[in-house]
Design an enzyme around this catalytic site. Structure first.
Site, PDB file in Angstrom:
ATOM      1  N   LYS A  37      -0.120 -11.227  -0.270  1.00 49.93           N
ATOM      2  CA  LYS A  37      -0.736 -10.769  -0.113  1.00 49.93           C
ATOM      3  C   LYS A  37      -0.711 -10.170  -1.374  1.00 49.93           C
ATOM      4  O   LYS A  37       0.274  -9.927  -1.502  1.00 49.93           O
ATOM      5  CB  LYS A  37      -1.410  -9.908   1.267  1.00 49.93           C
ATOM      6  CG  LYS A  37      -0.069  -9.460   2.102  1.00 49.93           C
ATOM      7  CD  LYS A  37      -0.350  -8.709   3.309  1.00 49.93           C
ATOM      8  CE  LYS A  37       0.826  -8.230   3.943  1.00 49.93           C
ATOM      9  NZ  LYS A  37       0.478  -7.983   5.335  1.00 49.93           N
ATOM     10  N   TYR A 263       2.243  18.114 -18.103  1.00 49.81           N
ATOM     11  CA  TYR A 263       0.777  18.530 -17.447  1.00 49.81           C
ATOM     12  C   TYR A 263       1.253  19.673 -16.415  1.00 49.81           C
ATOM     13  O   TYR A 263       1.999  19.288 -15.394  1.00 49.81           O
ATOM     14  CB  TYR A 263      -0.001  18.135 -16.593  1.00 49.81           C
ATOM     15  CG  TYR A 263      -0.883  16.392 -17.426  1.00 49.81           C
ATOM     16  CD1 TYR A 263      -1.833  17.303 -18.255  1.00 49.81           C
ATOM     17  CD2 TYR A 263      -0.716  15.725 -17.074  1.00 49.81           C
ATOM     18  CE1 TYR A 263      -2.914  16.925 -18.526  1.00 49.81           C
ATOM     19  CE2 TYR A 263      -2.104  14.992 -18.071  1.00 49.81           C
ATOM     20  CZ  TYR A 263      -2.775  15.092 -18.866  1.00 49.81           C
ATOM     21  OH  TYR A 263      -3.128  14.777 -19.848  1.00 49.81           O
TER      22      TYR A 263
HETATM   23  C1  LIG Z   1       2.396  -8.273   5.405  1.00 51.79           C
HETATM   24  C2  LIG Z   1       2.291  -9.472   6.955  1.00 51.79           C
HETATM   25  C3  LIG Z   1       3.397  -9.912   7.133  1.00 51.79           C
HETATM   26  C4  LIG Z   1       4.436  -9.906   5.856  1.00 51.79           C
HETATM   27  O1  LIG Z   1       5.358  -8.377   6.139  1.00 51.79           O
HETATM   28  P1  LIG Z   1       7.004  -7.997   5.196  1.00 51.79           P
HETATM   29  O2  LIG Z   1       7.302  -6.929   6.284  1.00 51.79           O
HETATM   30  O3  LIG Z   1       6.572  -8.032   4.223  1.00 51.79           O
HETATM   31  O4  LIG Z   1       7.701  -9.172   5.707  1.00 51.79           O
HETATM   32  C5  LIG Z   1       3.161 -10.973   8.063  1.00 51.79           C
HETATM   33  N1  LIG Z   1       2.621 -11.075   8.387  1.00 51.79           N
HETATM   34  C6  LIG Z   1       1.158 -10.234   8.851  1.00 51.79           C
HETATM   35  C7  LIG Z   1       0.010 -10.474   9.715  1.00 51.79           C
HETATM   36  C8  LIG Z   1       1.239  -9.136   7.628  1.00 51.79           C
HETATM   37  O5  LIG Z   1      -0.098  -8.533   7.075  1.00 51.79           O
END
Ligand SMILES: *Cc1c(COP(=O)(O)O)cnc(C)c1O
Length: 413
Positions: A37, A263
């Site tokens: 993702k 800034y």
């Molecule tokens: C993002 C996510 C993961 C992976 O988590 P990590 O901490 O990056 O290993 C697994 N399951 C779900 C439902 C997630 O949203």
């Protein structure tokens, strides 16, 4: 000279290595559903996914239907699950492109059933049981009822049952044991009622690297595949960072003592020194919080970020480093000589988590792939000619190739 203002080197050999470590930890026969993702946590989902297919993963987790479709269009045929939840308008695309969705409620189940029937398709769902995350998912007391409804719906196919761990300490946290107890209760009842089928999954990176037991038949690691562990958990020494963020010196300026930089003039030189300006800013993923707190590597030495980080530029004090020239490579994350700046270090300095650091890399940062010729397992068998991937529009139905290890689908009566 370097062609890019800022670039991220993506080390596919490091990904291969990390996936091998993950597969070993998961144990023989346990599937790896790689979480890609947020554009693979900023690394670039398409190249990461294609390389991961060659490294033996069983499927992918994404955040939205658009992310799933991007993978489908690029030729990924393995199961893809939208991990969180879709909004109603995403359902059509998910069904058309054979994308699995997490299911949290009866009403969404009924909606999917209706839509799938109208389209003459089957909606593949994973029932998400909320055992303590408190965000999405069905409460444990209602989970078996939801599983029954899925079983009764002719156009829904149960492809998995899942829960999500909330503690960044994984199995080291007492709350994770509580979550697992609730999940086990649901699984037991569902199994007894003959409702269980598809993949069973709970473990994210934290759970996997703290040896959650049992870990079920599928694990869902994300960040560990990219070489980072959450919460300073042990085991990161076995992993290799996949990403390095680099830029170059675009301008050098000698300033007298007492001269302001950036800034708000939040920094002033205490001695005559040399300021290097880098063409990379918070739009590219250099956290604004790193102003007067961050460090970078120039010619193998650490240099402090001075003044505020701006949208397109960052200023560093290189007065103590000999021979710095315009065009010198600057490392914001990664190694240069004996020095290394990890995403975890950057996160600590910016008062955030490493996830946010890599996810924040902007679209102006060119992803440059390295390695990727050595893989641990043989490639997926090539698709038949008729199924060759091409740049299909989102309306073109995805042709899925059945695989032995896919969950058996119940397609109704
Ligand atoms: C993002 C996510 C993961 C992976 O988590 P990590 O901490 O990056 O290993 C697994 N399951 C779900 C439902 C997630 O949203």
């Amino acid at each position: 000279m370097n062609a890019y203002r800022a670039w991220a080197e993506i080390d596919l050999d490091a990904l291969t290595h990390n996936l091998a470590v993950i597969r070993e930890r998961a144990g023989a026969g346990t599937r790896v559903l790689l979480v890609v993702k947020a554009d693979a946590y900023g690394h670039g989902a398409v190249p990461i996914a294609h390389h991961a297919v060659r490294s033996g993963v069983a499927g992918f987790g994404v955040g939205s239907s658009a992310e799933a479709l991007e993978l489908r269009r690029s030729g990924i045929r393995l199961p893809i699950l939208v991990l969180g939840t879709i909004i109603d308008d995403e359902a059509d695309d998910c069904l058309r492109h054979d994308v699995h969705v997490a299911l949290h409620s009866s009403s969404r189940g009924a909606m999917l059933q209706q839509l799938a029937r109208r389209m003459g398709l089957v909606a593949k769902v994973h029932v998400n049981v909320d055992t303590g995350m408190g965000r999405l998912g069905v409460l444990p007391g209602k989970a078996v009822e939801l599983l029954r409804e899925v079983r009764a719906a002719p156009n829904l196919a149960l492809c998995g049952v899942m829960t999500h761990v909330s503690a960044p300490e994984g199995a080291l946290a007492a709350s994770t044991a509580d979550q697992q107890r609730l999940f086990e209760g649901v699984l037991r009842e569902a199994r007894a009622a003959g409702l269980l089928c598809g993949w069973t999954h709970m473990a994210n990176s934290a759970a996997l690297f703290t040896a959650l037991r049992p870990r079920y038949d599928t694990v869902r690691p994300g960040i560990s595949a990219y070489g980072i562990l959450p919460h300073d958990l042990r085991g990161s020494d076995q992993l290799r960072p996949v990403l390095a963020l680099r830029s170059q010196v675009v301008f050098l300026k000698d300033i007298p003592a007492g001269y302001p930089v950036g800034y708000g003039s939040t920094w002033r030189s205490t001695r005559p020194t040399r300021i290097a300006t880098l063409p990379v800013g918070y739009n590219d993923g250099v956290a604004w919080r790193l102003g007067n707190r961050g460090e970078v590597l120039v010619r193998g030495a650490r240099a402090k970020i001075v003044g505020r980080v701006s949208m397109d530029y960052t200023t560093v004090d290189v007065g103590h480093i000999r021979g710095v020239e315009v065009g010198d490579i600057v490392t914001l994350i990664g190694s240069d000589g004996a020095q290394t700046i990890t995403a975890e270090e950057v996160a600590a300095r910016a008062d955030t988590i490493a996830y946010e650091i890599t996810c924040s890399l902007g679209k102006r940062v060119t992803r440059v792939l390295r390695g990727g010729t050595d893989v641990v397992v043989p490639a997926q068998p090539p698709p038949a000619a008729a199924h060759l991937p091409r740049a299909a529009g989102p309306s073109e139905a995805h042709v899925s190739t059945a695989r032995d290890d896919e969950p058996r689908l119940r397609t109704g009566s």
